[in-house]
Scaffold this active site. Structure first.
Site, PDB file in Angstrom:
ATOM      1  N   GLU A   1       0.849  -1.194   0.000  1.00  0.00           N
ATOM      2  CA  GLU A   1       0.000   0.000   0.000  1.00  0.00           C
ATOM      3  C   GLU A   1       0.876   1.231   0.000  1.00  0.00           C
ATOM      4  O   GLU A   1       2.057   1.152   0.301  1.00  0.00           O
ATOM      5  CB  GLU A   1      -0.860   0.035   1.276  1.00  0.00           C
TER       6      GLU A   1
ATOM      7  N   LYS B   1       1.996   4.794   1.649  1.00  0.00           N
ATOM      8  CA  LYS B   1       2.018   5.385   2.985  1.00  0.00           C
ATOM      9  C   LYS B   1       1.561   6.834   2.842  1.00  0.00           C
ATOM     10  O   LYS B   1       2.283   7.680   2.316  1.00  0.00           O
ATOM     11  CB  LYS B   1       3.434   5.307   3.564  1.00  0.00           C
TER      12      LYS B   1
ATOM     13  N   ASP C   1       0.628  10.511   3.855  1.00  0.00           N
ATOM     14  CA  ASP C   1       1.282  11.401   4.808  1.00  0.00           C
ATOM     15  C   ASP C   1       0.268  12.399   5.367  1.00  0.00           C
ATOM     16  O   ASP C   1      -0.033  13.406   4.746  1.00  0.00           O
ATOM     17  CB  ASP C   1       2.423  12.137   4.091  1.00  0.00           C
TER      18      ASP C   1
ATOM     19  N   TYR D   1      -6.956   2.147   5.876  1.00  0.00           N
ATOM     20  CA  TYR D   1      -6.053   1.065   5.483  1.00  0.00           C
ATOM     21  C   TYR D   1      -6.036  -0.153   6.393  1.00  0.00           C
ATOM     22  O   TYR D   1      -5.337  -1.109   6.105  1.00  0.00           O
ATOM     23  CB  TYR D   1      -4.624   1.581   5.327  1.00  0.00           C
TER      24      TYR D   1
ATOM     25  N   LYS E   1      10.576   3.919   2.946  1.00  0.00           N
ATOM     26  CA  LYS E   1      10.480   5.369   2.774  1.00  0.00           C
ATOM     27  C   LYS E   1      11.025   5.805   1.424  1.00  0.00           C
ATOM     28  O   LYS E   1      12.137   5.439   1.061  1.00  0.00           O
ATOM     29  CB  LYS E   1      11.282   6.069   3.878  1.00  0.00           C
TER      30      LYS E   1
ATOM     31  N   CYS F   1      13.851  48.960   0.569  1.00  0.00           N
ATOM     32  CA  CYS F   1      12.847  48.336  -0.285  1.00  0.00           C
ATOM     33  C   CYS F   1      13.354  48.291  -1.730  1.00  0.00           C
ATOM     34  O   CYS F   1      13.817  49.299  -2.247  1.00  0.00           O
ATOM     35  CB  CYS F   1      11.537  49.124  -0.214  1.00  0.00           C
TER      36      CYS F   1
ATOM     37  N   CYS G   1      10.906  50.971  -3.691  1.00  0.00           N
ATOM     38  CA  CYS G   1      10.862  52.415  -3.448  1.00  0.00           C
ATOM     39  C   CYS G   1      12.068  52.906  -2.638  1.00  0.00           C
ATOM     40  O   CYS G   1      12.157  54.086  -2.306  1.00  0.00           O
ATOM     41  CB  CYS G   1       9.571  52.777  -2.729  1.00  0.00           C
TER      42      CYS G   1
ATOM     43  N   CYS H   1       8.435  47.010   4.265  1.00  0.00           N
ATOM     44  CA  CYS H   1       8.620  48.344   3.705  1.00  0.00           C
ATOM     45  C   CYS H   1       7.496  49.206   4.280  1.00  0.00           C
ATOM     46  O   CYS H   1       6.322  48.926   4.057  1.00  0.00           O
ATOM     47  CB  CYS H   1       8.513  48.307   2.188  1.00  0.00           C
TER      48      CYS H   1
ATOM     49  N   CYS I   1       4.938  53.205  -2.190  1.00  0.00           N
ATOM     50  CA  CYS I   1       5.627  52.042  -2.748  1.00  0.00           C
ATOM     51  C   CYS I   1       4.733  51.411  -3.810  1.00  0.00           C
ATOM     52  O   CYS I   1       3.693  50.834  -3.499  1.00  0.00           O
ATOM     53  CB  CYS I   1       5.898  51.058  -1.607  1.00  0.00           C
TER      54      CYS I   1
HETATM   55  P1  AMP Z   1       5.567   6.082  11.493  1.00  0.00           P
HETATM   56  O1  AMP Z   1       4.760   7.223  12.049  1.00  0.00           O
HETATM   57  O2  AMP Z   1       6.645   6.515  10.567  1.00  0.00           O
HETATM   58  O3  AMP Z   1       5.969   5.089  12.544  1.00  0.00           O
HETATM   59  O4  AMP Z   1       4.580   5.312  10.528  1.00  0.00           O
HETATM   60  C1  AMP Z   1       3.403   4.742  11.012  1.00  0.00           C
HETATM   61  C2  AMP Z   1       2.240   5.509  10.523  1.00  0.00           C
HETATM   62  O5  AMP Z   1       2.113   5.421   9.120  1.00  0.00           O
HETATM   63  C3  AMP Z   1       0.966   4.975  11.037  1.00  0.00           C
HETATM   64  O6  AMP Z   1       0.646   5.505  12.286  1.00  0.00           O
HETATM   65  C4  AMP Z   1      -0.018   5.423  10.009  1.00  0.00           C
HETATM   66  O7  AMP Z   1      -0.618   6.617  10.451  1.00  0.00           O
HETATM   67  C5  AMP Z   1       0.792   5.780   8.792  1.00  0.00           C
HETATM   68  N1  AMP Z   1       0.333   5.110   7.562  1.00  0.00           N
HETATM   69  C6  AMP Z   1       0.101   5.766   6.402  1.00  0.00           C
HETATM   70  N2  AMP Z   1      -0.321   4.927   5.450  1.00  0.00           N
HETATM   71  C7  AMP Z   1      -0.389   3.694   6.012  1.00  0.00           C
HETATM   72  C8  AMP Z   1      -0.773   2.415   5.513  1.00  0.00           C
HETATM   73  N3  AMP Z   1      -1.160   2.219   4.242  1.00  0.00           N
HETATM   74  N4  AMP Z   1      -0.739   1.391   6.383  1.00  0.00           N
HETATM   75  C9  AMP Z   1      -0.336   1.559   7.669  1.00  0.00           C
HETATM   76  N5  AMP Z   1       0.041   2.748   8.185  1.00  0.00           N
HETATM   77  C10 AMP Z   1       0.025   3.817   7.360  1.00  0.00           C
HETATM   78 ZN    ZN Z   2       8.647  49.984  -0.806  1.00  0.00          ZN
END
Ligand code: AMP
Ligand code: ZN
Length: 677
Positions: free
Chosen positions: A110, A112, A114, A221, A308, A402, A405, A420, A426
């Site tokens: 899957e 990851k 963010d 997930y 990663k 600036c 001006c 400024c 300006c």
């Molecule tokens: P870390 O914070 O680096 O330890 O990574 C773990 C976190 O990755 C988990 O707490 C999840 O929030 C996040 N995460 C994002 N996508 C996934 C996924 N597909 N499966 C499991 N965890 C995930």
């Molecule tokens: Zn200015």
């Protein structure tokens, strides 16, 4: 069909539209139709609170205020993931796994996502709790806020278990993040740095109605329960999707680490095509039976591994540092780079933020710098390759004047930015302010674009936005590339903007920190520019959600400037003078008669909670009456509540709470008498 049935069917229908739109990204009705249906449901629910349902689609708009988020223990711990960075790391992991389990091992791959991790609990198919990860053992209860996220189902469909948890990530897709930043920039505020922090910050906002406005998304997930109706991770994803959750369809089953690496390599290249941020791949042993055999270390599952992605980084030459002036006078240093490919786009510029940042990294012109695109949208410089530094290199001297001006820049305590101060003279600031004034969400002036504004200012035709209203076709025609027709359109567009309502005019004025929402609040509260200009600091901060920073900015904007006896003739107009001119031209500086009709401040300072069913007015009308008369409506009873307006069938727990806190309970008739006075 009886009312209950009607409400039920509307809810079903709206739920289905929501699901199509927010989970499957597939619009099946027009926004208009959707809004109509939602309104219809809202009215029925208002008239029949006995059918109240916390999971109705009408509850998505939020409104609940949480002062302190309750800490709750997770039923199942939320673990971290081990990280890997290479093929070898993954192969080592596979060796460890194979030693511990029998039979073939398959892997669910899957992405990851963010964002902010989230655990959702469903009971009988209904969302009952949403908790942040916290320290993994306990987190914050953010249910009210999470309920406003449209892709989180409030009611599941299909063969879901009685009780289970599901885990996912709350993310802020790029589009929505950029739109939020546009709004912030329009209000003269610093844009948010990255989607992840903005997503997790959003979950901790006190007002869930604010969260509802943010375009958050929830990607799921993992199912968690004592007993799950599935045997593998992949089946779990499929089930979750069937029950109505948003599960990204990218997950893939791999039967070897080679196949896992194919998945990794593919997404390392293609992840920039996704609408949200990802920072790697998560590989999970697919069989839940094998997962159980593998178990956990003290901090992470042995059956999963994160891979990663390398934060994309390149090195290039910084050719020149230039400085931009914003409409508020804020200076932003910009690194102009030798163009370089990074994360699928050509990068030519990077933000340097402020003087401190340049000094900290000792960034100089002609340096070879490392540029990275992490969670941030705008690439940033993370360091300098000192070996490549030219011998005659000199430390960067931050500008003291600036660039436009040449006025000496100022820096105030606690502010990282230089400004400024030459607001009136300006030209970059002047142009920026007029461009803001005419923009779509402000005065929305048709027939006038940003470049024409610059031309008009640079040619000395206009000095501020009030001057727009005095423009004639004859003034404009001599300008380069201005034909009769476009000059006429411009004048007409300006004239049409006199109909724009007060709240938008207030936003257009460009008072720092007064964005669209704040302008609306101020307009509603003060009703006219005159009242606002006379307001004291105390009166300003008494307005809901107006803090010190905004109040000070409003005061500074309308400050009465006393003429300095020794100064030369005053340079430009004061904001008050500009306002007077706008008034003379017929721009809306107060809310209209219609809006005003029925508005009083009889209830100013009082907070009301509305509960139960009413005979003479609907709940929505009642709330509107409270607000129109200057009162505040709140969702829950607290020490700050002045009155509870109690109708028929008021909830017994509310009554007890009101009595405990000594809050006055009044009837509908008492209330109507209050405002009749
Ligand atoms: P870390 O914070 O680096 O330890 O990574 C773990 C976190 O990755 C988990 O707490 C999840 O929030 C996040 N995460 C994002 N996508 C996934 C996924 N597909 N499966 C499991 N965890 C995930
Ligand atoms: Zn200015």
């Amino acid at each position: 069909m009886n009312i209950e049935q009607q409400i039920k069917e509307l809810r079903e229908e709206l739920r289905a539209y929501n699901y199509q739109y927010y989970v499957l990204d597939n619009a099946t009705v027009s926004d208009f139709e959707f809004d109509q249906k939602l309104k219809e449901l809202q009215q029925l629910e208002d008239a029949h609170p006995e059918y109240f349902d916390a999971n109705s689609p009408t509850q998505r708009v939020g409104g609940e205020i949480t002062k302190n988020f309750e800490t709750v223990k997770h039923n199942f711990r939320m673990y971290s993931l081990d990280n890997s960075y290479s093929k070898e790391d993954l192969e080592d992991w596979e060796t460890r796994v194979k030693k511990m389990v029998d039979g073939d091992v398959n892997y669910a791959c899957e992405l990851k996502y963010d964002g902010a991790s989230m655990s959702l609990t469903y009971e009988k198919g209904v969302l009952v709790r949403a908790v942040t990860r916290g320290d993994g053992f306990q987190g914050d209860n953010v249910t009210a806020n999470v309920k406003t996220i449209k892709s989180v189902p409030l009611q599941l469909k299909g063969d879901y278990p009685e009780l289970f948890e599901i885990r996912g990530e709350i993310v802020l897709p790029f589009d929505g993040f950029n739109a939020m930043n546009e709004e912030r920039i329009a209000a003269g505020e610093e844009p948010y740095r990255n989607p992840r922090n903005t997503a997790s910050g959003s979950l901790k906002l006190q007002d869930s109605a604010e969260v509802a406005k943010r375009p958050l998304d929830c990607l799921l997930y993992s199912l968690v329960a004592n007993k799950l109706p599935v045997a593998t991770q992949m089946e779990g994803l499929k089930k979750a999707s069937d029950w109505g959750f948003k599960v990204p369809p990218v997950a893939k089953l791999a039967s070897s680490i080679e196949e896992v690496l194919e998945f990794v390599n593919y997404w390392d290249k293609h992840r920039h095509e996704l609408p949200y941020e990802t920072d790697g791949v998560v590989v999970k042993v697919n069989s839940l039976q094998q997962q159980e055999e593998l178990g956990y270390t003290s901090k992470s599952p042995r059956w999963a591994m994160a891979y990663k992605f390398k934060a994309e980084q390149v090195s290039t030459v910084l050719e020149e540092i230039t400085y931009q002036v914003g409409r508020t006078g804020a200076i932003t240093p910009v690194a102009n780079l030798q163009p370089v490919e990074l994360a699928g786009t050509t990068v030519k510029r990077a933000s340097l933020h402020n003087a401190d940042q340049i000094e900290k990294l000792d960034i100089r012109e002609r340096d070879t710098v490392y540029v990275e695109k992490g969670g941030e949208i705008i690439p940033k410089i993370i360091g300098v390759n000192l070996e490549e530094r030219p011998e005659d290199s000199q430390p960067t001297k931050y500008i003291s004047q600036c660039p436009d001006c040449h006025t000496a820049l100022v820096r105030t305590e606690g502010d990282a930015k230089h400004y400024c101060p030459n607001e009136e003279g300006c030209s970059t600031q002047i142009i920026g302010r007029i461009q803001h004034f005419i923009s779509r969400k402000a005065m929305d002036i048709e027939g006038l674009g940003g470049e024409t504004v610059a031309l008009l200012v640079n040619e000395g035709v206009i000095k501020n936005y009030a001057d727009l209203y005095a423009l004639t076709v004859e003034d404009i025609l001599p300008l380069e590339r201005m034909a009769q027709k476009s000059a006429e359109n411009l004048v007409e567009g300006v004239s049409k903007s006199k109909e724009i309502p007060f709240e938008r005019v207030l936003f257009a004025l460009g008072i720092r920190f007064v964005g669209e929402t704040v302008a609306k609040k101020l307009a509603k509260h003060f009703k006219s520019i005159d009242a606002l200009m006379e307001a004291s600091f105390e009166q300003l901060i008494a307005v809901d959600e107006i803090g010190d920073r905004i109040a000070e900015s409003v005061l500074a904007f309308f400050k009465i400037e006393t003429q300095d006896l020794f100064s030369e003739i005053k340079q430009g107009e004061t904001h008050r003078e500009v306002v007077e001119r706008l008034r003379a031209y017929g721009v809306q500086l107060a809310i209209s008669e219609e809006e005003l009709a029925g508005q009083t401040d009889t209830l100013a300072g009082s907070t009301f909670v509305v509960s139960g069913v009413f005979a003479k007015v609907s709940r929505t009308e009642l709330k509107k009456l409270i607000e129109d008369n200057g009162g505040k409506v709140s969702g829950s009873i607290s020490k700050k509540t002045s009155y509870v307006v109690a109708g028929d069938k008021m909830g017994p727990s509310k009554r007890t709470k009101a009595e405990e806190l000594g809050v006055v309970i009044i009837t509908e008739d008492d209330f109507l008498a209050m405002i009749a006075k």
